[in-house]
Scaffold this motif. Structure first.
Motif, PDB file in Angstrom:
ATOM      1  N   ALA A 139       0.797  -1.072  -0.015  1.00  0.00           N
ATOM      2  CA  ALA A 139      -0.045  -0.145   0.099  1.00  0.00           C
ATOM      3  C   ALA A 139       0.589   1.366   0.014  1.00  0.00           C
ATOM      4  O   ALA A 139       0.507   2.241  -0.760  1.00  0.00           O
ATOM      5  CB  ALA A 139      -0.980  -0.167   1.169  1.00  0.00           C
ATOM      6  N   GLY A 140       1.977   1.052   0.677  1.00  0.00           N
ATOM      7  CA  GLY A 140       2.844   2.278   0.803  1.00  0.00           C
ATOM      8  C   GLY A 140       3.787   2.492  -0.227  1.00  0.00           C
ATOM      9  O   GLY A 140       4.699   3.548  -0.126  1.00  0.00           O
ATOM     10  N   HIS A 141       4.086   1.505  -1.128  1.00  0.00           N
ATOM     11  CA  HIS A 141       4.815   1.420  -2.046  1.00  0.00           C
ATOM     12  C   HIS A 141       6.517   1.570  -1.480  1.00  0.00           C
ATOM     13  O   HIS A 141       7.085   2.500  -1.933  1.00  0.00           O
ATOM     14  CB  HIS A 141       4.837   2.570  -3.265  1.00  0.00           C
ATOM     15  N   THR A 142       6.506   0.852  -0.534  1.00  0.00           N
ATOM     16  CA  THR A 142       7.985   0.719   0.049  1.00  0.00           C
ATOM     17  C   THR A 142       8.263  -0.542   0.609  1.00  0.00           C
ATOM     18  O   THR A 142       7.685  -1.556   0.196  1.00  0.00           O
ATOM     19  CB  THR A 142       8.147   1.781   1.296  1.00  0.00           C
ATOM     20  N   ARG A 143       9.570  -0.620   1.174  1.00  0.00           N
ATOM     21  CA  ARG A 143       9.901  -2.126   1.609  1.00  0.00           C
ATOM     22  C   ARG A 143      10.181  -2.125   3.139  1.00  0.00           C
ATOM     23  O   ARG A 143      10.405  -1.063   3.757  1.00  0.00           O
ATOM     24  CB  ARG A 143      11.153  -2.683   0.790  1.00  0.00           C
ATOM     25  N   ALA A 144       9.872  -3.259   3.734  1.00  0.00           N
ATOM     26  CA  ALA A 144       9.797  -3.445   5.191  1.00  0.00           C
ATOM     27  C   ALA A 144      11.199  -4.586   5.176  1.00  0.00           C
ATOM     28  O   ALA A 144      11.092  -5.302   4.446  1.00  0.00           O
ATOM     29  CB  ALA A 144       8.591  -4.107   5.726  1.00  0.00           C
ATOM     30  N   LEU A 145      11.959  -4.249   6.311  1.00  0.00           N
ATOM     31  CA  LEU A 145      12.928  -5.150   6.522  1.00  0.00           C
ATOM     32  C   LEU A 145      12.945  -5.542   7.833  1.00  0.00           C
ATOM     33  O   LEU A 145      12.907  -4.596   8.730  1.00  0.00           O
ATOM     34  CB  LEU A 145      14.387  -4.775   6.112  1.00  0.00           C
ATOM     35  N   ILE A 146      12.611  -6.861   8.246  1.00  0.00           N
ATOM     36  CA  ILE A 146      12.288  -7.102   9.728  1.00  0.00           C
ATOM     37  C   ILE A 146      13.447  -7.906  10.116  1.00  0.00           C
ATOM     38  O   ILE A 146      13.712  -9.075   9.797  1.00  0.00           O
ATOM     39  CB  ILE A 146      11.090  -7.901   9.979  1.00  0.00           C
TER      40      ILE A 146
END
Length: 197
Positions: free
Chosen positions: A111-118
């Protein structure tokens, strides 16, 4: 599998990393992200020092924030991902993450057009993650092989530090691993060798 097909991390996706080199992996990914990077961790954990990440990432692009619990870290990550204000969102977790929480982060990244790194503990993670990486150090000598140099730990020389980056989960392809090093002058990851098929 070519390294360039999986790294840099795909946009609009949630990714995971574990292992002793997870913080460096996250710092490099943050340094390569466009725009601001939100970095969230639990309040009781040691806070990262943005200046300490300077070899990998411009500390001025990091927004370091703290949360009271892992649930609050996940909620903060989701909010930051959906906001479209960050080029990347990094979250440090100390416990396991379920499918529901992982799926929520994946949807928020889309939805935010970004990436997550956990950043996750070894042996945990969510089936919703696009990729999961394990990062460990590789001892190097003067020529890059063999035992560490006498009286000079490899981590003090950023141009010769090597890591084994193992892709241990990949929704879009095969698994593989690479030995890589950070080229501080060029500000990029260099593949030294393909360590496994």
């Amino acid at each position: 599998m070519k390294f360039s097909s999986v790294y840099p991390l795909r946009q609009n996706r949630a990714h995971e990393v574990c292992g002793e080199g997870a913080l460096v992996f996250a710092a490099i990914a943050a340094g390569q992200a466009e725009g601001m990077v939100v970095w969230v961790s639990e309040r009781w954990r040691p806070v990262i020092n943005p200046e300490g990440l300077t070899p990998y990432c411009d500390p001025g692009k990091l927004l370091v924030t703290r949360a009271d619990s892992q649930l609050d870290v996940l909620a903060s990550m989701e909010t930051a991902l959906r906001s479209r204000a960050a080029g990347m969102v990094v979250g440090e977790l100390t416990g396991s993450i379920g499918l529901t929480e992982g799926r929520r982060l994946q949807l928020a990244a889309e939805a935010g057009h970004t990436r997550a790194l956990i950043i996750i503990p070894e042996g945990t993670g969510s089936n919703a993650a696009e990729t999961r990486w394990r990062c460990t150090g590789v001892a190097s000598g003067p020529d890059g092989d063999g035992p560490p140099r006498q009286n000079r730990p490899p981590q003090n020389d950023h141009d010769s530090t090597r890591w084994r980056w193992s892709l241990i989960k990949n929704k879009i392809g095969t698994l593989s691993e690479w030995v890589v090093h950070w080229d501080a002058a060029a500000h990029r990851v260099i593949v030294v060798s393909e360590a496994g098929g």
